[in-house]
Design a protein around this motif. Structure first.
Motif, short mmCIF file in Angstrom:
data_model
loop_
_atom_site.label_atom_id
_atom_site.label_comp_id
_atom_site.label_asym_id
_atom_site.label_seq_id
_atom_site.Cartn_x
_atom_site.Cartn_y
_atom_site.Cartn_z
N TRP A 35 0.81 -1.22 0.00
CA TRP A 35 0.00 0.00 0.00
C TRP A 35 0.84 1.27 0.00
CZ3 TRP A 35 -4.99 -0.07 -1.13
CH2 TRP A 35 -5.67 -1.27 -0.99
N THR A 36 2.10 1.19 0.38
CA THR A 36 2.92 2.39 0.43
C THR A 36 3.39 2.84 -0.95
OG1 THR A 36 4.96 1.14 0.86
CG2 THR A 36 3.70 1.91 2.79
N LEU A 37 3.23 2.00 -1.95
CA LEU A 37 3.62 2.39 -3.31
C LEU A 37 2.84 3.62 -3.76
CD1 LEU A 37 5.17 1.94 -5.94
CD2 LEU A 37 3.42 0.29 -6.61
N GLN A 38 1.52 3.58 -3.62
CA GLN A 38 0.73 4.75 -4.03
C GLN A 38 0.93 5.92 -3.07
OE1 GLN A 38 -3.35 3.62 -4.35
NE2 GLN A 38 -3.47 2.82 -2.28
N GLU A 39 1.24 5.64 -1.81
CA GLU A 39 1.53 6.71 -0.86
C GLU A 39 2.82 7.45 -1.22
OE1 GLU A 39 1.62 4.97 3.03
OE2 GLU A 39 -0.42 4.22 2.86
N LEU A 40 3.71 6.77 -1.91
CA LEU A 40 4.96 7.37 -2.35
C LEU A 40 4.79 8.14 -3.66
CD1 LEU A 40 8.06 7.69 -2.12
CD2 LEU A 40 8.27 5.48 -3.29
N ILE A 41 4.04 7.59 -4.59
CA ILE A 41 3.93 8.18 -5.92
C ILE A 41 2.89 9.30 -6.01
CG2 ILE A 41 3.27 7.68 -8.32
CD1 ILE A 41 4.57 4.96 -7.98
N ALA A 42 1.74 9.14 -5.39
CA ALA A 42 0.64 10.09 -5.57
C ALA A 42 0.91 11.51 -5.07
CB ALA A 42 -0.64 9.53 -4.94
N PRO A 43 1.39 11.69 -3.85
CA PRO A 43 1.58 13.07 -3.37
C PRO A 43 2.76 13.77 -4.04
CG PRO A 43 1.75 11.48 -1.55
CD PRO A 43 1.70 10.71 -2.83
N ALA A 44 2.64 15.08 -4.18
CA ALA A 44 3.74 15.87 -4.73
C ALA A 44 4.92 15.87 -3.77
CB ALA A 44 3.28 17.30 -5.00
N SER A 45 4.64 15.83 -2.48
CA SER A 45 5.69 15.85 -1.48
C SER A 45 5.43 14.77 -0.43
CB SER A 45 5.76 17.22 -0.80
OG SER A 45 6.76 17.22 0.20
N VAL A 46 6.47 14.09 -0.03
CA VAL A 46 6.41 13.11 1.05
C VAL A 46 7.60 13.39 1.95
CG1 VAL A 46 6.49 10.66 1.68
CG2 VAL A 46 5.36 11.35 -0.43
N GLU A 47 7.36 13.53 3.24
CA GLU A 47 8.45 13.75 4.19
C GLU A 47 8.68 12.47 4.98
OE1 GLU A 47 7.06 17.21 6.34
OE2 GLU A 47 8.24 18.51 5.01
N PHE A 48 9.93 12.13 5.23
CA PHE A 48 10.30 10.93 5.95
C PHE A 48 10.89 11.30 7.30
CE2 PHE A 48 10.31 9.83 1.50
CZ PHE A 48 9.68 8.60 1.48
N PHE A 49 10.40 10.63 8.36
CA PHE A 49 10.85 10.90 9.72
C PHE A 49 11.41 9.64 10.35
CE2 PHE A 49 7.74 14.10 8.72
CZ PHE A 49 8.26 15.25 9.28
N SER A 50 12.46 9.81 11.15
CA SER A 50 13.07 8.69 11.87
C SER A 50 12.18 8.27 13.03
CB SER A 50 14.43 9.11 12.42
OG SER A 50 14.26 10.03 13.49
N LYS A 51 12.55 7.17 13.68
CA LYS A 51 11.77 6.71 14.83
C LYS A 51 11.87 7.69 15.99
CE LYS A 51 15.17 3.42 16.71
NZ LYS A 51 15.34 1.97 16.96
N GLU A 52 12.87 8.56 15.96
CA GLU A 52 12.99 9.61 16.97
C GLU A 52 12.16 10.85 16.62
OE1 GLU A 52 16.36 6.94 16.93
OE2 GLU A 52 15.89 8.43 15.40
N GLY A 53 11.51 10.84 15.45
CA GLY A 53 10.69 11.96 15.02
C GLY A 53 11.46 13.04 14.30
N GLU A 54 12.71 12.77 13.96
CA GLU A 54 13.52 13.75 13.25
C GLU A 54 13.32 13.62 11.75
OE1 GLU A 54 17.64 14.12 14.31
OE2 GLU A 54 17.25 13.27 16.30
N LEU A 55 13.26 14.76 11.08
CA LEU A 55 13.10 14.77 9.62
C LEU A 55 14.36 14.22 8.96
CD1 LEU A 55 11.38 15.64 7.14
CD2 LEU A 55 12.57 17.84 7.26
N LEU A 56 14.19 13.18 8.16
CA LEU A 56 15.31 12.60 7.40
C LEU A 56 15.47 13.30 6.06
CD1 LEU A 56 14.52 8.83 8.06
CD2 LEU A 56 16.26 10.24 9.19
N GLY A 57 14.36 13.76 5.51
CA GLY A 57 14.35 14.41 4.21
C GLY A 57 12.99 14.22 3.57
#
Length: 136
Positions: A35-57
């Motif tokens: 299910w994460t395939l469409q979550e990755l492709i559909a939005p113009a922007s996706v932000e990734f956070f570590s398990k500590e809640g820090e922005l990875l990029g």
């Protein structure tokens, strides 16, 4: 996207199991879920956070990593029209992914192929994929 299996803690050479976060990012379970395939492709922007809640990029800043992990071309990640990619190519993006439900793999691809079809839980993986292919 919260990545519960990716830590951004500094690399500690005394602890051999502690890998740089980029290496752990590449192995994240999130990239194996259907299910994460469409979550990755559909939005113009996706932000990734570590398990500590820090922005990875975000999808743009981690584009090189994401393309390498998923096999999805840059053009698709940047919002290119999905029909510009062959059915076979789009199926390959999902090939190494898994879903918990038997039918989940087929159903998770409906948006990737712009297909509407009834969800019939209990029909099984093969029947669901067959119906998807007929709709495509």
């Amino acid at each position: 996207v919260y990545l519960s299996d990716v830590s951004r803690l500094p690399f500690d050479s005394a602890d051999e199991s502690n890998e740089p976060w980029e290496s752990v990012f590449r192995k994240s379970r999130w990239f194996t879920r259907g299910w994460t395939l469409q979550e990755l492709i559909a939005p113009a922007s996706v932000e990734f956070f570590s398990k500590e809640g820090e922005l990875l990029g975000n999808k743009a800043s981690l584009e090189r990593h994401i393309c390498g992990i998923t096999g999805i071309p840059v053009k698709a990640l940047r919002g290119g029209s999905l029909p510009d990619f062959s059915v076979t190519e789009r199926m390959l993006w999902a090939a190494s992914r898994e879903t918990t439900g038997k039918e989940g793999m087929a159903y998770s691809l409906l948006g990737i192929f712009d297909v509407n079809m009834p969800l019939i839980y209990g029909e099984g993986r093969e029947k669901a994929l067959k119906r998807l292919k007929e709709e495509i």
